[in-house]
Every structure is written in C-alpha cells, then in structure tokens.
Design a protein around this motif. Structure first.
Motif, short mmCIF file in Angstrom:
data_model
loop_
_atom_site.label_atom_id
_atom_site.label_comp_id
_atom_site.label_asym_id
_atom_site.label_seq_id
_atom_site.Cartn_x
_atom_site.Cartn_y
_atom_site.Cartn_z
N ASP A 44 0.87 -1.17 0.00
CA ASP A 44 0.00 0.00 0.00
C ASP A 44 0.91 1.22 0.00
OD1 ASP A 44 -1.69 2.13 0.74
OD2 ASP A 44 -3.01 0.78 1.85
N ASP A 45 0.75 2.08 -0.99
CA ASP A 45 1.65 3.24 -1.11
C ASP A 45 1.55 4.17 0.09
OD1 ASP A 45 2.55 2.47 -3.77
OD2 ASP A 45 0.50 2.93 -4.37
N ARG A 46 0.43 4.08 0.84
CA ARG A 46 0.32 4.91 2.05
C ARG A 46 1.31 4.49 3.11
NH1 ARG A 46 -5.98 4.08 2.90
NH2 ARG A 46 -5.26 1.99 2.35
N TRP A 47 1.90 3.30 2.94
CA TRP A 47 2.92 2.86 3.90
C TRP A 47 4.23 3.66 3.76
CZ3 TRP A 47 2.85 -3.18 2.82
CH2 TRP A 47 1.61 -3.69 3.25
N VAL A 48 4.44 4.24 2.59
CA VAL A 48 5.74 4.89 2.33
C VAL A 48 5.86 6.16 3.18
CG1 VAL A 48 7.22 5.96 0.58
CG2 VAL A 48 5.84 3.96 -0.01
N GLU A 49 6.83 6.17 4.09
CA GLU A 49 7.00 7.32 4.99
C GLU A 49 8.12 8.24 4.55
OE1 GLU A 49 7.40 6.03 9.06
OE2 GLU A 49 5.25 5.60 9.21
N GLY A 50 9.06 7.70 3.79
CA GLY A 50 10.16 8.55 3.37
C GLY A 50 10.90 7.93 2.20
N VAL A 51 11.35 8.80 1.29
CA VAL A 51 12.14 8.33 0.14
C VAL A 51 13.36 9.23 0.02
CG1 VAL A 51 12.14 7.95 -2.36
CG2 VAL A 51 10.06 7.50 -1.04
N TRP A 52 14.51 8.60 -0.05
CA TRP A 52 15.78 9.32 -0.18
C TRP A 52 16.38 9.06 -1.55
CZ3 TRP A 52 13.79 8.13 4.41
CH2 TRP A 52 14.00 9.00 5.48
N CYS A 53 16.89 10.13 -2.17
CA CYS A 53 17.63 10.00 -3.43
C CYS A 53 19.02 10.57 -3.19
CB CYS A 53 16.99 10.83 -4.53
SG CYS A 53 15.47 10.18 -5.18
N GLY A 54 20.03 9.78 -3.45
CA GLY A 54 21.39 10.26 -3.25
C GLY A 54 21.58 10.85 -1.86
N GLY A 55 20.95 10.22 -0.87
CA GLY A 55 21.16 10.62 0.53
C GLY A 55 20.31 11.79 0.98
N THR A 56 19.51 12.39 0.07
CA THR A 56 18.66 13.52 0.43
C THR A 56 17.20 13.08 0.47
OG1 THR A 56 20.18 15.07 -0.61
CG2 THR A 56 17.93 15.85 -0.27
N ARG A 57 16.49 13.46 1.52
CA ARG A 57 15.08 13.07 1.61
C ARG A 57 14.27 13.87 0.60
NH1 ARG A 57 11.90 12.08 7.26
NH2 ARG A 57 10.12 10.92 6.40
N ARG A 58 13.57 13.16 -0.28
CA ARG A 58 12.82 13.79 -1.36
C ARG A 58 11.33 13.59 -1.24
NH1 ARG A 58 15.81 17.37 -4.36
NH2 ARG A 58 17.93 16.58 -4.59
N TYR A 59 10.93 12.73 -0.32
CA TYR A 59 9.49 12.50 -0.11
C TYR A 59 9.27 12.13 1.35
CZ TYR A 59 4.85 10.46 -0.13
OH TYR A 59 3.56 10.19 0.18
N GLY A 60 8.14 12.57 1.88
CA GLY A 60 7.76 12.20 3.23
C GLY A 60 8.23 13.21 4.26
#
Ligand SMILES: [Zn+2]
Length: 411
Positions: free
Chosen positions: A395-411
C-alpha cells in the motif's frame, strides 16, 4: 540554486528497520538492522539489534532500495486509463495529442515536476524515461528530474513519419538536437527512436551512430502487438523487427527494448548475442491487450530482462504492483513464476543493472543513498513468504520517506 546542486550534508542519517538485503546468488533476505547514509551514499549497513541511534524507523519498518522503472513515458502521466483501444489507435487518439502539449516548454517543465513528485511518492528513484520529440522540453525534463534527485536516463523521442505532423522532425534536425542534449545531476540523455513504425531507416541509422558516439543508453519499443509487427514488416521491406534495429546498429548491452512479446526464436537469439535488454511491461501489456510476454522463454534464450511500468500504457505507477504483474503474467503463460524475492530484486538491483546504474539498487556500503522507508500495517513477517505477503498487500500509504542520493525527497 537547484536542490541537486546543494552541498551534500556531512552529517549522517541513520534509518532502522527490516532491511531488504542482497545475498550471494542474486537472492534477497530481510534482516533487522540500520542503514547509515552520509555524503549522498550508504556509508554502512549494520545487521542486528545494536548499532548507531536511529533518526527514523523501528523494527516495524521495512527499508528497501529505491525502485527503478526501466520503461516509462513522462508526458503520458495524465493519460492513464484511456481504455478500449489497441496500441496504434490509442497512440493516435490518446497519446500523440497529450505529447503535442509538450511543444510548450513551460508546460513540459511543470508536468515533469508533477511526474517527478509522483514517482518519488511511489518510491521510484531511478528511471529510463521517454520525453517527447520537442528538444527544449526534453532538456527541461532532464533538468527537472535531476533537480528532484532522480537518477537514470531521459530521451528526446525521435519520429519522422507515421505520426501527426506537429510531432515529426526530419531525421537530420531531430538527431542534431538529440546530440546536443546535456546530462544533469544523475540524469543522462538517452537515444530514443520511438519505434520502427515512426522512424525512417535514415533516422534509425542516425540514432545508431549517435549511440556509438555518445555511449548513451538506447531505448525503443519492440514487438508489442501483432498489428505493429505487421506494419513494421511492411514499412521496412519485410525484415524481422529485431533485425531492423540490428541493421541500424541499435542493439547492444546498453539497449532497452520495451515489450518484445511477439518475437521469433532467431530474434531472441539476436538480442541475446548483442546483450540487449527486454523491458518487460506486464501491466501495460494487459491494459492494451497486447499479449502476454513469455519471460521464461526469453530468459532461456539468454535475453536479459528489465521491468517497466510503461505509464500510460501501464496504469500502475508503483513498481511494486508492476512486479506483481510480472508474477501474474508468468502464471498466465503457465511458466514458473518469479519468486517474490526475484520480483523485489527485479525492481531494485536488477533494474538498476539494466540501466547501467551499478552503484544503486542495493542496500550496501558504497551504493547511492536511494532508499525507501515504509511502515506496513500487515503482519507480513509472520507469513510463510514474507516478501510475497509484502508485495501483494503493498500500500503506497505505507511509504513514509524516500531518499535520493542521501537527500530526503518524499515524506
Ligand atoms: Zn512505452
């Protein structure tokens, strides 16, 4: 200053959870631990209960590498779900009008931003993506995805026939513009002849030359529907579809071929010999009723397989659901379905390998800090196949955070 050019933070971030870890032999396992990121990369992975104090996460969290989408169309995200047509009619009725809007560079730039945020919200941190035929808008798409920290390849689409006039560029002009694309951040340009229907031989051969000169990834479509295959045969003097690309010098280990459903044995043999990848797009194939790809047959012929959402042919933006579609397609073919661990590997390390992103797709020291942190609400760890339970209940609502190249880009 764009965010991709911000100074890399030197302080570490520590994430705790059930880690999806690579094990020898291309498998994956889940183990409690901590991921330490610093300077854009994963500095260390600690397995076990002890380790540095976590900034985020808990033993209830699931932590995996960012997802990689090996075939996606950026200008098509507002066209998901246009139903009831087969490929060629769908392209003319739904897709080409949507892509024509990218003539306006500001529109393309704004839409690329919306798409980048959607990708990140679904946990996708790397792509092989198509823009449109418009050079300035394709460059804008490269720039915008790079600014959002996403990695991979974005291509200006090449078309010089069999599409509306406003989407055609003569080969010479199109190729010269494509050759002037600039990579930015973690995004490189890609050589992107749409497919053999909309490209003259001059365009395809020019694309082959551009690929050799630049070393960029090549992405195109191959053998998606039977009607398309018949049209290619008629337009290209009776040649096999794969042979058309071979003659243009477009097949190599940096080539991603979307679909590849209706291929003869000799075409599969040719792809295997050249080391080209088939980007299997199961959710799109089902939506457009293009046919069901025989992954097992392609693999036993020695062809390497990547996996793509193919939005908007594919309605699913989440690579987890596309992975599930891959398992379901194999079941429909009556072949051995990929295991859940193989499916998780495909959308992380496997696809990263296909895109030539050798330093991402794995939770491993030295890899890019591309990480998804989710908090499942199901008791997946108690299931007989925890990774299967996680994939099917995802469930995509589970996603609390997304990091790209060490930087938080979502959540
Ligand atoms: Zn496609």
């Amino acid at each position: 200053m764009s965010t991709s050019e911000s100074p890399t933070p030197s302080s570490a971030i520590v994430l705790e959870g059930q880690l999806l870890l690579p094990v020898t032999g291309r498998g994956l396992e889940v183990a409690l631990g901590r991921v330490v990121m610093r300077g854009g990369v994963i500095e260390a992975v600690h397995v076990g209960e002890s380790g540095p104090r976590a900034d985020l996460g808990s033993p209830e969290h699931f932590i995996c590498p960012g997802f990689v989408d090996a075939h996606v169309h950026l200008p098509q995200f507002d066209s998901i779900g246009v139903d009831g047509m087969e490929l060629l009619e769908w392209l003319h009725q739904a897709i080409f009008p949507a892509e024509a809007k990218w003539e306006d560079e500001r529109y393309a730039s704004e839409m690329s931003g919306r798409v980048a945020r959607q990708l990140l919200s679904f946990g996708t941190t790397a792509v092989a993506a198509y823009a449109t035929v418009h050079p300035a808008s394709a460059q804008a798409a490269i720039d915008v995805l790079a600014e959002h920290g996403i990695a991979g390849h974005v291509g200006q689409v090449l078309m010089d026939r069999e599409a509306p006039a406003e989407l055609l560029l003569p080969a010479r002009e199109a190729l010269s513009a494509a050759g002037r694309m600039r990579g930015r951040g973690r995004i490189q340009p890609a050589v992107t002849p749409r497919f053999a229907v909309t490209c003259s031989r001059e365009m395809l051969e020019g694309a082959g030359r551009l690929a050799r000169e630049t070393g960029w990834v090549v992405q195109t479509h191959l053998s998606e529907t039977r009607a398309e295959c018949a049209l290619v045969k008629r337009l290209h003097g009776g040649e096999n579809y794969a042979e058309v690309y071979e003659r243009a010098g477009l097949l190599g280990h940096r080539t991603l071929l979307g679909h590849g459903i209706h291929l003869a044995d000799e075409e599969l043999g040719l792809l295997a010999m050249r080391g080209a990848w088939i980007a299997h797009c199961p959710t799109a194939n089902r939506f457009l009723r293009a046919g069901t790809f025989d992954r097992a047959r392609a693999m036993s012929a020695g062809v390497k397989i990547a996996l793509g959402s193919d939005v908007a042919g594919g309605p699913d933006r989440s690579m987890v659901r596309v992975a599930r579609g891959m398992i379901e397609a194999a079941k429909e073919r009556g072949t051995r379905p990929p295991t859940s661990a193989e499916a998780w590997w495909q959308i992380t390390g496997g696809n990263a390998w296909a895109l030539g992103l050798v330093d991402t797709g794995r939770l491993e020291a030295g890899c890019a800090g591309d990480v998804v942190v989710a908090r499942p609400d199901s008791r997946w760890r108690e299931a007989a196949d925890p990774l299967g339970a996680l994939m099917y209940a995802w469930d995509d609502r589970w996603v609390e955070g997304v990091w790209c190249g060490g930087t938080r880009r979502y959540g």
